[in-house]
Write a protein that holds these residues in place. Structure first.
Motif, PDB file in Angstrom:
ATOM      1  N   ILE A  88       0.841  -1.200   0.000  1.00 44.94           N
ATOM      2  CA  ILE A  88       0.000   0.000   0.000  1.00 44.94           C
ATOM      3  C   ILE A  88       0.877   1.252   0.000  1.00 44.94           C
ATOM      4  O   ILE A  88       0.626   2.209  -0.742  1.00 44.94           O
ATOM      5  N   THR A  89       1.925   1.242   0.830  1.00 46.55           N
ATOM      6  CA  THR A  89       2.843   2.391   0.868  1.00 46.55           C
ATOM      7  C   THR A  89       3.513   2.592  -0.488  1.00 46.55           C
ATOM      8  O   THR A  89       3.645   3.722  -0.981  1.00 46.55           O
ATOM      9  N   ASP A  90       3.910   1.489  -1.115  1.00 44.50           N
ATOM     10  CA  ASP A  90       4.553   1.589  -2.431  1.00 44.50           C
ATOM     11  C   ASP A  90       3.612   2.207  -3.454  1.00 44.50           C
ATOM     12  O   ASP A  90       4.032   3.027  -4.280  1.00 44.50           O
ATOM     13  N   GLN A  91       2.320   1.818  -3.417  1.00 44.58           N
ATOM     14  CA  GLN A  91       1.402   2.411  -4.400  1.00 44.58           C
ATOM     15  C   GLN A  91       1.172   3.891  -4.117  1.00 44.58           C
ATOM     16  O   GLN A  91       1.011   4.688  -5.054  1.00 44.58           O
ATOM     17  N   LEU A  92       1.153   4.272  -2.836  1.00 44.05           N
ATOM     18  CA  LEU A  92       1.016   5.694  -2.526  1.00 44.05           C
ATOM     19  C   LEU A  92       2.172   6.498  -3.119  1.00 44.05           C
ATOM     20  O   LEU A  92       2.008   7.646  -3.544  1.00 44.05           O
ATOM     21  N   LEU A  93       3.372   5.875  -3.157  1.00 47.70           N
ATOM     22  CA  LEU A  93       4.559   6.578  -3.642  1.00 47.70           C
ATOM     23  C   LEU A  93       4.714   6.503  -5.154  1.00 47.70           C
ATOM     24  O   LEU A  93       5.220   7.446  -5.786  1.00 47.70           O
ATOM     25  N   THR A  94       4.296   5.382  -5.752  1.00 50.57           N
ATOM     26  CA  THR A  94       4.548   5.177  -7.177  1.00 50.57           C
ATOM     27  C   THR A  94       3.298   5.301  -8.047  1.00 50.57           C
ATOM     28  O   THR A  94       3.404   5.534  -9.245  1.00 50.57           O
ATOM     29  N   GLY A  95       2.137   5.078  -7.431  1.00 48.25           N
ATOM     30  CA  GLY A  95       0.897   5.133  -8.204  1.00 48.25           C
ATOM     31  C   GLY A  95       0.497   3.813  -8.826  1.00 48.25           C
ATOM     32  O   GLY A  95      -0.533   3.737  -9.496  1.00 48.25           O
ATOM     33  N   PHE A  96       1.293   2.759  -8.589  1.00 44.93           N
ATOM     34  CA  PHE A  96       0.981   1.465  -9.203  1.00 44.93           C
ATOM     35  C   PHE A  96       0.927   0.382  -8.128  1.00 44.93           C
ATOM     36  O   PHE A  96       1.793   0.329  -7.256  1.00 44.93           O
ATOM     37  N   PRO A  97      -0.073  -0.506  -8.221  1.00 43.26           N
ATOM     38  CA  PRO A  97      -0.192  -1.564  -7.220  1.00 43.26           C
ATOM     39  C   PRO A  97       0.706  -2.755  -7.556  1.00 43.26           C
ATOM     40  O   PRO A  97       0.985  -3.034  -8.722  1.00 43.26           O
ATOM     41  N   SER A  98       1.162  -3.433  -6.515  1.00 46.18           N
ATOM     42  CA  SER A  98       1.845  -4.705  -6.714  1.00 46.18           C
ATOM     43  C   SER A  98       0.807  -5.745  -7.140  1.00 46.18           C
ATOM     44  O   SER A  98      -0.400  -5.535  -6.965  1.00 46.18           O
ATOM     45  N   PRO A  99       1.230  -6.872  -7.688  1.00 48.96           N
ATOM     46  CA  PRO A  99       0.259  -7.898  -8.099  1.00 48.96           C
ATOM     47  C   PRO A  99      -0.655  -8.360  -6.975  1.00 48.96           C
ATOM     48  O   PRO A  99      -1.857  -8.542  -7.179  1.00 48.96           O
ATOM     49  N   PHE A 150      -5.894   1.389   7.347  1.00 52.44           N
ATOM     50  CA  PHE A 150      -7.258   1.258   6.816  1.00 52.44           C
ATOM     51  C   PHE A 150      -7.537   2.391   5.816  1.00 52.44           C
ATOM     52  O   PHE A 150      -7.981   2.153   4.699  1.00 52.44           O
ATOM     53  N   LYS A 151      -7.236   3.621   6.224  1.00 51.01           N
ATOM     54  CA  LYS A 151      -7.481   4.770   5.342  1.00 51.01           C
ATOM     55  C   LYS A 151      -6.633   4.680   4.073  1.00 51.01           C
ATOM     56  O   LYS A 151      -7.114   4.967   2.968  1.00 51.01           O
ATOM     57  N   SER A 152      -5.375   4.263   4.220  1.00 54.39           N
ATOM     58  CA  SER A 152      -4.483   4.220   3.058  1.00 54.39           C
ATOM     59  C   SER A 152      -4.965   3.211   2.027  1.00 54.39           C
ATOM     60  O   SER A 152      -4.840   3.434   0.819  1.00 54.39           O
ATOM     61  N   PHE A 153      -5.520   2.069   2.489  1.00 54.32           N
ATOM     62  CA  PHE A 153      -6.036   1.081   1.536  1.00 54.32           C
ATOM     63  C   PHE A 153      -7.154   1.686   0.695  1.00 54.32           C
ATOM     64  O   PHE A 153      -7.183   1.517  -0.538  1.00 54.32           O
ATOM     65  N   PHE A 154      -8.069   2.408   1.341  1.00 54.58           N
ATOM     66  CA  PHE A 154      -9.166   2.997   0.572  1.00 54.58           C
ATOM     67  C   PHE A 154      -8.682   4.186  -0.258  1.00 54.58           C
ATOM     68  O   PHE A 154      -9.292   4.532  -1.269  1.00 54.58           O
ATOM     69  N   ASP A 155      -7.563   4.810   0.155  1.00 55.31           N
ATOM     70  CA  ASP A 155      -6.991   5.884  -0.660  1.00 55.31           C
ATOM     71  C   ASP A 155      -6.471   5.368  -1.996  1.00 55.31           C
ATOM     72  O   ASP A 155      -6.503   6.098  -2.998  1.00 55.31           O
ATOM     73  N   VAL A 156      -5.968   4.144  -2.025  1.00 51.76           N
ATOM     74  CA  VAL A 156      -5.393   3.619  -3.268  1.00 51.76           C
ATOM     75  C   VAL A 156      -6.384   2.750  -4.041  1.00 51.76           C
ATOM     76  O   VAL A 156      -6.042   2.207  -5.096  1.00 51.76           O
ATOM     77  N   LEU A 157      -7.596   2.604  -3.506  1.00 52.25           N
ATOM     78  CA  LEU A 157      -8.619   1.840  -4.223  1.00 52.25           C
ATOM     79  C   LEU A 157      -9.090   2.649  -5.428  1.00 52.25           C
ATOM     80  O   LEU A 157      -9.260   3.870  -5.345  1.00 52.25           O
ATOM     81  N   GLU A 158      -9.258   1.978  -6.548  1.00 53.41           N
ATOM     82  CA  GLU A 158      -9.674   2.664  -7.773  1.00 53.41           C
ATOM     83  C   GLU A 158     -10.996   3.391  -7.554  1.00 53.41           C
ATOM     84  O   GLU A 158     -11.927   2.860  -6.927  1.00 53.41           O
ATOM     85  N   GLU A 159     -11.086   4.613  -8.047  1.00 53.86           N
ATOM     86  CA  GLU A 159     -12.315   5.406  -7.907  1.00 53.86           C
ATOM     87  C   GLU A 159     -13.503   4.644  -8.499  1.00 53.86           C
ATOM     88  O   GLU A 159     -13.415   4.091  -9.591  1.00 53.86           O
TER      89      GLU A 159
END
Length: 209
Positions: free
Chosen positions: A55-66, A96-105
């Motif tokens: 989750i932290t990586d996606q916040l920084l890079t914009g891309f999710p791991s597999p 919890f908040k970060s997971f929903f932050d990176v969830l696709e709109e």
């Protein structure tokens, strides 16, 4: 007979986790209610503790791991969602908040969601109504009327507190009823990554105006 898919998001940080224990009881009650109505149900649990770095990586890079992408697909493609967070500093956890932050709109648009939380004492239960419910409402989820809070005392002596059990059963009935009242999720259309553009197209200027 239709198979309904229930996704469970647990943000507990310890092992064993009271948030996971509450999530499991809510999932069991929901499945039991769906089966009593003649439906079958599949449950997929997303343990955010195991995805914290992703989750932290996606916040920084914009891309999710597999594996984070798989978790996001499970949530987006589910017919109903159970979301459980521990309460820290009078609100949901940062994980919890970060997971929903990176969830696709749009992943939660109209999706029936049962909100739940755990904390040391019952005085933290208001976090459900002034933090968790507004967050899920902002994401356009159909948050169910009954939210469930489990305090430490609810899990003592086998966790068989009748008050907590009653709230779990009522919340599960509401979630199952909402799931039964909606069409099974269109898993193909719910794919949040279907329109992802390739780097080659972006760099070559083949997209956009």
């Amino acid at each position: 007979m239709t198979t309904r898919r229930i996704a469970v998001v647990s943000a507990g940080l310890s092992q064993p986790s009271s948030s996971r224990l509450l999530a499991d009881r809510l999932a069991e009650a929901t499945v039991r209610t769906l089966e009593a109505a003649g439906e079958t149900a599949e449950v997929e649990v997303v343990e955010l503790r195991e995805l914290a770095h992703d989750i932290t990586d996606q916040l920084l890079t914009g891309f999710p791991s597999p594996r984070l992408e798989a978790a996001q697909r499970a949530v987006a493609g589910a017919d109903g969602l159970i979301a459980v967070t521990p309460v820290f500093s009078a609100s949901y956890s940062g994980l919890f908040k970060s997971f929903f932050d990176v969830l696709e709109e749009g992943s939660l648009d109209g999706k029936p969601v049962l909100a739940a939380a755990t904390g040391g004492t019952a005085r933290h239960s208001l976090a459900l109504d002034f933090a968790v419910r507004p967050l899920l409402g902002y994401l356009r989820a159909a948050v169910q009327p009954t939210a469930v809070f489990g305090a430490s005392e609810d899990f003592g002596h086998g966790g068989g507190g009748t008050s907590l059990s009653g709230r779990i059963d009522r919340a599960a009935r509401e979630l199952a009823g909402a799931v039964l009242g909606s069409s099974p999720a269109d898993r193909g259309a719910a794919d949040p990554f279907a329109d992802t553009l390739s780097f080659e197209d972006l760099l070559a200027g083949r997209v956009g105006g």
